[in-house]
Design a protein around this motif. Structure first.
Motif, PDB file in Angstrom:
ATOM      1  N   ILE A 163      -2.617  45.123  -1.772  1.00 31.73           N
ATOM      2  CA  ILE A 163      -2.341  43.785  -1.227  1.00 31.73           C
ATOM      3  C   ILE A 163      -1.646  42.942  -2.297  1.00 31.73           C
ATOM      4  O   ILE A 163      -1.683  43.288  -3.486  1.00 31.73           O
ATOM      5  CB  ILE A 163      -3.670  43.145  -0.731  1.00 31.73           C
ATOM      6  N   GLY A 165       0.818  41.722  -4.855  1.00 28.41           N
ATOM      7  CA  GLY A 165       1.867  42.415  -5.601  1.00 28.41           C
ATOM      8  C   GLY A 165       1.809  43.915  -5.441  1.00 28.41           C
ATOM      9  O   GLY A 165       2.801  44.608  -5.678  1.00 28.41           O
ATOM     10  N   SER A 166       0.666  44.426  -5.034  1.00 27.55           N
ATOM     11  CA  SER A 166       0.542  45.870  -4.832  1.00 27.55           C
ATOM     12  C   SER A 166       0.960  46.266  -3.418  1.00 27.55           C
ATOM     13  O   SER A 166       0.684  47.380  -2.967  1.00 27.55           O
ATOM     14  CB  SER A 166      -0.900  46.301  -5.112  1.00 27.55           C
ATOM     15  N   SER A 216      -3.951  49.218  -6.889  1.00 30.22           N
ATOM     16  CA  SER A 216      -4.622  47.985  -7.297  1.00 30.22           C
ATOM     17  C   SER A 216      -4.670  47.932  -8.809  1.00 30.22           C
ATOM     18  O   SER A 216      -5.336  48.752  -9.437  1.00 30.22           O
ATOM     19  CB  SER A 216      -6.051  47.928  -6.726  1.00 30.22           C
ATOM     20  N   LYS A 217      -3.953  46.980  -9.363  1.00 30.90           N
ATOM     21  CA  LYS A 217      -3.935  46.846 -10.823  1.00 30.90           C
ATOM     22  C   LYS A 217      -5.367  46.709 -11.348  1.00 30.90           C
ATOM     23  O   LYS A 217      -5.763  47.369 -12.290  1.00 30.90           O
ATOM     24  CB  LYS A 217      -3.086  45.625 -11.193  1.00 30.90           C
ATOM     25  N   SER A 218      -6.155  45.872 -10.704  1.00 26.68           N
ATOM     26  CA  SER A 218      -7.515  45.599 -11.186  1.00 26.68           C
ATOM     27  C   SER A 218      -8.524  46.626 -10.671  1.00 26.68           C
ATOM     28  O   SER A 218      -9.587  46.783 -11.233  1.00 26.68           O
ATOM     29  CB  SER A 218      -7.941  44.210 -10.701  1.00 26.68           C
ATOM     30  N   THR A 221      -9.958  44.466  -6.186  1.00 22.80           N
ATOM     31  CA  THR A 221      -9.603  43.617  -5.050  1.00 22.80           C
ATOM     32  C   THR A 221     -10.360  44.105  -3.810  1.00 22.80           C
ATOM     33  O   THR A 221     -10.188  45.240  -3.368  1.00 22.80           O
ATOM     34  CB  THR A 221      -8.082  43.639  -4.824  1.00 22.80           C
ATOM     35  N   GLN A 360       5.070  35.028  -2.629  1.00 24.00           N
ATOM     36  CA  GLN A 360       4.129  35.363  -3.708  1.00 24.00           C
ATOM     37  C   GLN A 360       4.785  35.137  -5.070  1.00 24.00           C
ATOM     38  O   GLN A 360       4.208  34.520  -5.961  1.00 24.00           O
ATOM     39  CB  GLN A 360       3.630  36.811  -3.611  1.00 24.00           C
ATOM     40  N   GLU A 364       2.893  31.942  -6.225  1.00 24.23           N
ATOM     41  CA  GLU A 364       1.778  32.347  -7.088  1.00 24.23           C
ATOM     42  C   GLU A 364       2.150  32.095  -8.550  1.00 24.23           C
ATOM     43  O   GLU A 364       1.305  31.744  -9.370  1.00 24.23           O
ATOM     44  CB  GLU A 364       1.410  33.822  -6.859  1.00 24.23           C
ATOM     45  N   VAL A 504      -6.394  31.622  -7.366  1.00 25.25           N
ATOM     46  CA  VAL A 504      -6.842  32.493  -6.271  1.00 25.25           C
ATOM     47  C   VAL A 504      -8.301  32.909  -6.434  1.00 25.25           C
ATOM     48  O   VAL A 504      -8.892  33.491  -5.536  1.00 25.25           O
ATOM     49  CB  VAL A 504      -5.951  33.747  -6.122  1.00 25.25           C
ATOM     50  N   LYS A 508     -11.906  33.865  -3.630  1.00 29.98           N
ATOM     51  CA  LYS A 508     -12.533  35.192  -3.722  1.00 29.98           C
ATOM     52  C   LYS A 508     -14.038  35.052  -3.937  1.00 29.98           C
ATOM     53  O   LYS A 508     -14.840  35.733  -3.304  1.00 29.98           O
ATOM     54  CB  LYS A 508     -11.943  35.974  -4.905  1.00 29.98           C
TER      55      LYS A 508
HETATM   56  O1  F6P Z   1      -5.444  37.594  -5.614  1.00 30.93           O
HETATM   57  C1  F6P Z   1      -4.177  37.567  -6.163  1.00 30.93           C
HETATM   58  C2  F6P Z   1      -3.847  38.868  -6.796  1.00 30.93           C
HETATM   59  O2  F6P Z   1      -4.562  38.981  -7.973  1.00 30.93           O
HETATM   60  C3  F6P Z   1      -2.363  39.011  -7.043  1.00 30.93           C
HETATM   61  O3  F6P Z   1      -1.956  38.390  -8.192  1.00 30.93           O
HETATM   62  C4  F6P Z   1      -2.202  40.483  -7.035  1.00 30.93           C
HETATM   63  O4  F6P Z   1      -0.873  40.882  -6.839  1.00 30.93           O
HETATM   64  C5  F6P Z   1      -3.097  40.862  -5.883  1.00 30.93           C
HETATM   65  O5  F6P Z   1      -4.179  39.965  -5.974  1.00 30.93           O
HETATM   66  C6  F6P Z   1      -3.596  42.275  -5.888  1.00 30.93           C
HETATM   67  O6  F6P Z   1      -4.257  42.582  -7.078  1.00 30.93           O
HETATM   68  P1  F6P Z   1      -4.604  44.065  -7.468  1.00 30.93           P
HETATM   69  O7  F6P Z   1      -3.339  44.828  -7.631  1.00 30.93           O
HETATM   70  O8  F6P Z   1      -5.377  43.959  -8.751  1.00 30.93           O
HETATM   71  O9  F6P Z   1      -5.443  44.650  -6.366  1.00 30.93           O
END
Ligand code: F6P
Length: 546
Positions: A163, A165-166, A216-218, A221, A360, A364, A504, A508
């Motif tokens: 979601i 950027g991903s 998902s970078k993190s 999400t 975005q 953003e 953001v 959450k």
């Molecule tokens: O909630 C905003 C955000 O952190 C964006 O900056 C990012 O692109 C998106 O959520 C998805 O994050 P992730 O790639 O860590 O799942």
């Protein structure tokens, strides 16, 4: 003359930079000027108020209410803020994202050769090259059937679960370049936590032939993780073997531990790095679905196109530098003309997701109210970004653009290369040019017939025209990189950090709380409205399950 937010026609910023004051004076001087008259006074206006970038990107900003003197004042601001030095800092990998103490190096993902960032970040070029090789290998394996599903069937469908950027960049590019598809597999996108999207995107597929990319970078999400869990449950319920996950799931993430905990084999996790912001990440392994669709040669061409724009941005004189000029025009319209909206209007179906991507990217990045040091700022930042597709939008909301009480600057985008049906393409382009012209010249109605006021169209509405010779991986790479750099320069003009997104977080955290309450695990006091909504949902949801 343009109206400000409060209708006074006067800008509201209290910024005390003398160059801002000079710009306000130019704005006042131009208050009653019509852009159409500026063309009459300067037959070459369109030539010196347009610039060409790499890969056939052409940017005409002559339909804005700017003249040479105002432009010179804008360029003086670029000099005062040492924007070219800031650009050098970005390419060198200095810490520009100060609130998170990170360099901003999406440009390293597409750098062509030895680059400025390597001095401070000696490992990055190698990490990028290795990752691209791994992406290339997976794409080749899937396309040739070396990588097969758990039951031995070839992969025909790839679903990107991600979601923000991903999702938005990969979806935009995949859609825009669908004509470059290799035909080896189909690509789908699952972003929303709404299970209706799951039913639309995933349920019709054959699990034995489907590969999921959890992007998902993190890897934190919630929407993405819930969708990934549901995808795994769907897969296993059909394939009836827990080991099936390995052949049907890969991940792209900077958080390998979490991805492994989820059950994705470490060798199937593609890296991301904290020096790439999510909204700038389509050039990384987050672009895997794009490469799956258009093949690696085309994906590399996309990267080259972006790198060409990076070079243009880093080395072109300021007055011919597309991202800088685009940012200055945006700044002028936002802060001097007090226009709080900005619309993106591609006249090309392939670019129909562009507005969502730019929402975005720009909102953003630059939806901020404090400067890089956390101090409140006293001027407006990003306008509302929205858009549609031409010509459909002409029959929907262009009425407001022509005769409404708010002025909305527009980026028109068109591709010159004819499509299969020249008659359609001619009509499309004619409409695009006609709208930009009509918005600028307006229409006076002579005579005092009773419909005159209804029919009168004020004109003097600003727009940019961005033309691409052709829509190719390379030109699209250049176009998107232009917008990325424009966003950065706007952030510099506004003195904000374009690379964090703390805003953001609140939503959450609250959603987590409310989800817990809905599940009956927690209670928290809310305002009366929110409490009523939760109670109403709980009672209706219970009723509908009875
Ligand atoms: O909630 C905003 C955000 O952190 C964006 O900056 C990012 O692109 C998106 O959520 C998805 O994050 P992730 O790639 O860590 O799942």
């Amino acid at each position: 003359m343009f109206l400000s937010d409060d209708g006074s026609g006067m800008p509201s910023s209290t910024h005390n930079n003398p160059l801002w004051s000079a710009l306000f004076k130019h704005r006042e001087r131009l208050a009653d000027v019509r852009v159409a008259d500026l063309f009459d006074g300067d037959p070459q206006r369109q030539t010196h108020m347009s610039a060409a970038g790499p890969n056939g990107v052409f940017f005409d900003y002559s339909k804005n209410l700017i003249d040479d003197d105002a432009l010179r004042a804008l360029l003086a601001l670029v000099e005062q803020l040492e924007i070219t030095k800031q650009i050098e800092h970005q390419f060198a990998g200095d810490i520009l994202n100060v609130s998170e103490q990170r360099p901003v190096l999406h440009t390293a993902l597409r750098a062509k050769s030895a680059s400025a960032f390597e001095q401070q970040h000696p490992n990055i070029a190698e990490d990028v090259a290795q990752t691209l090789k791994r992406v290339e290998q997976l794409v080749a394996d899937v396309h040739t059937g070396v990588w097969r599903g758990h039951t031995g069937k070839q992969i025909t469908d790839v679903v990107n679960i991600g979601i923000g950027g991903s999702h938005l960049g990969p979806q935009l590019v995949s859609d825009a370049l669908r004509g470059y598809g290799t035909g080896n597999c189909r690509v789908h996108f699952l972003a929303n936590v709404d299970d209706a999207e799951f039913a639309r995107v995933v349920t019709p597929l054959n699990p034995a032939e489907t590969l999921f990319i959890v992007a998902s970078k993190s890897f934190g999400t919630k929407e993405t993780l819930l969708n990934a869990l549901s995808a795994r449950a769907w897969l296993l319920s059909e394939l009836k073997d827990d080991d099936a996950t390995a052949q049907h799931f890969v991940a792209v993430s900077a958080n390998v531990t979490k991805a492994v905990d989820f059950g994705i084999a470490e060798q199937n996790i593609f890296p991301m790095w904290d020096w790439v912001g999510g909204r700038f990440s389509l050039w990384s392994a987050i672009g895997l679905p794009i490469a799956m669709l258009i093949g690696m040669d085309n994906f590399r061409a996309l990267l080259r196109g972006a790198a060409d724009m990076d070079e243009h941005f880093a080395s072109s004189p300021v007055a011919e530098n597309l991202p800088i000029i685009a940012a200055l025009v945006g700044f002028w319209n936002r802060n001097m003309c007090e226009l709080n909206n900005y619309a993106v209007m591609p006249y090309d179906d392939r670019l129909r997701d562009l507005a969502a991507f730019l929402q975005q990217l720009e909102m953003e990045s630059n939806g901020k109210r404090v400067d890089s040091n956390g101090e409140p700022i006293h001027h407006h930042t990003v306008p509302v970004v929205w858009g549609g597709i031409g010509t459909n939008a002409q029959h929907a909301f262009f009425q407001m653009l022509h005769q409404g009480t708010q002025t909305v600057p527009i980026d028109f985008i068109a591709v010159l290369e004819a499509t299969a049906n020249t008659e359609h393409h001619d009509a499309l382009i004619a409409n695009c040019f006609a709208q930009a012209e009509g918005l600028m010249i307006g229409r006076d109605i002579v005579g005092d017939g009773e419909l005159a006021n209804h029919r009168r169209t004020p004109g003097n509405k600003p727009s940019n025209m961005i033309l691409l010779d052709t829509l190719s991986p390379q030109s699209l790479g250049s176009l998107l990189a232009m917008y990325e750099h424009k966003t950065f320069v706007l952030g510099l003009l506004w003195q904000i950090n374009s690379f964090d997104q703390w805003g953001v977080e609140l939503g959450k955290a609250l959603a987590d709380d409310i989800e817990g309450e809905i599940a009956g695990n927690a209670t928290r006091s809310h305002d009366g409205s929110t409490q009523q909504l939760i109670e109403r949902y709980l009672s209706k949801a219970r009723d509908s399950k009875r």
